[in-house]
Motif scaffolding. Structure first.
Motif, PDB file in Angstrom:
ATOM      1  N   LEU A  79      47.160  35.347  38.775  1.00 58.13           N
ATOM      2  CA  LEU A  79      47.459  36.542  39.553  1.00 58.13           C
ATOM      3  C   LEU A  79      48.327  36.181  40.757  1.00 58.13           C
ATOM      4  CD1 LEU A  79      43.934  38.240  39.535  1.00 58.13           C
ATOM      5  CD2 LEU A  79      45.896  38.772  38.093  1.00 58.13           C
ATOM      6  N   SER A  80      48.945  37.185  41.350  1.00 61.64           N
ATOM      7  CA  SER A  80      49.831  36.918  42.487  1.00 61.64           C
ATOM      8  C   SER A  80      49.039  36.454  43.708  1.00 61.64           C
ATOM      9  CB  SER A  80      50.639  38.172  42.821  1.00 61.64           C
ATOM     10  OG  SER A  80      49.747  39.230  43.165  1.00 61.64           O
ATOM     11  N   ASP A  81      47.855  37.020  43.914  1.00 56.49           N
ATOM     12  CA  ASP A  81      47.018  36.611  45.043  1.00 56.49           C
ATOM     13  C   ASP A  81      45.872  35.769  44.480  1.00 56.49           C
ATOM     14  OD1 ASP A  81      45.926  36.342  47.527  1.00 56.49           O
ATOM     15  OD2 ASP A  81      44.910  38.288  47.483  1.00 56.49           O
ATOM     16  N   SER A  82      45.971  34.448  44.561  1.00 50.89           N
ATOM     17  CA  SER A  82      44.992  33.570  43.917  1.00 50.89           C
ATOM     18  C   SER A  82      43.986  32.984  44.902  1.00 50.89           C
ATOM     19  CB  SER A  82      45.720  32.444  43.186  1.00 50.89           C
ATOM     20  OG  SER A  82      46.444  31.661  44.114  1.00 50.89           O
ATOM     21  N   ARG A  83      43.773  33.655  46.032  1.00 51.85           N
ATOM     22  CA  ARG A  83      42.801  33.140  46.993  1.00 51.85           C
ATOM     23  C   ARG A  83      41.378  33.220  46.471  1.00 51.85           C
ATOM     24  NH1 ARG A  83      44.137  36.472  52.178  1.00 51.85           N
ATOM     25  NH2 ARG A  83      44.564  37.982  50.547  1.00 51.85           N
ATOM     26  N   MET A  84      41.115  34.147  45.584  1.00 51.02           N
ATOM     27  CA  MET A  84      39.768  34.291  45.034  1.00 51.02           C
ATOM     28  C   MET A  84      39.457  33.242  43.970  1.00 51.02           C
ATOM     29  SD  MET A  84      38.220  36.534  46.690  1.00 51.02           S
ATOM     30  CE  MET A  84      36.783  36.731  45.681  1.00 51.02           C
TER      31      MET A  84
END
Length: 97
Positions: free
Chosen positions: A23-28
């Motif tokens: 995913l574009s936001d991979s902080r999780m």
């Protein structure tokens, strides 16, 4: 069965980790990674004890006239000691170059 269960949960966590990294936001993605690390520690702690107990429960087959060496797991100790081959002159000294 416990090993298979831990492997299946680990495979699922790796799948979730790969999906979250894509995913574009991979902080999780750190959440399944930390869960995977915790699962590894838990599996090591649990399976180590189970594997030790299963290995200790295996029967040990000894001969009828087992000596003290065979009882401790080293049957070579029951044989008479052989003389040292190179000190008795049975074989020649090693060739030097």
């Amino acid at each position: 069965m416990a090993s298979l269960g831990f492997a299946l949960v680990a495979t699922w966590l790796v799948y979730v980790l790969v999906v979250l990294v894509g995913l574009s936001d991979s902080r999780m993605a750190i959440v399944p990674y930390l869960l995977l690390c915790g699962l590894g520690v838990t599996a090591w702690w649990t399976l180590r004890g189970m594997w030790r107990r299963s290995r200790a429960a295996r029967p040990v087959v000894l001969s009828a006239d087992a000596g003290p060496g065979a009882l401790i797991g080293v049957p070579e100790l029951d044989q008479p000691p052989r003389p040292h081959r190179s000190l008795t002159g049975e074989i020649g000294p090693p060739a030097r170059w």
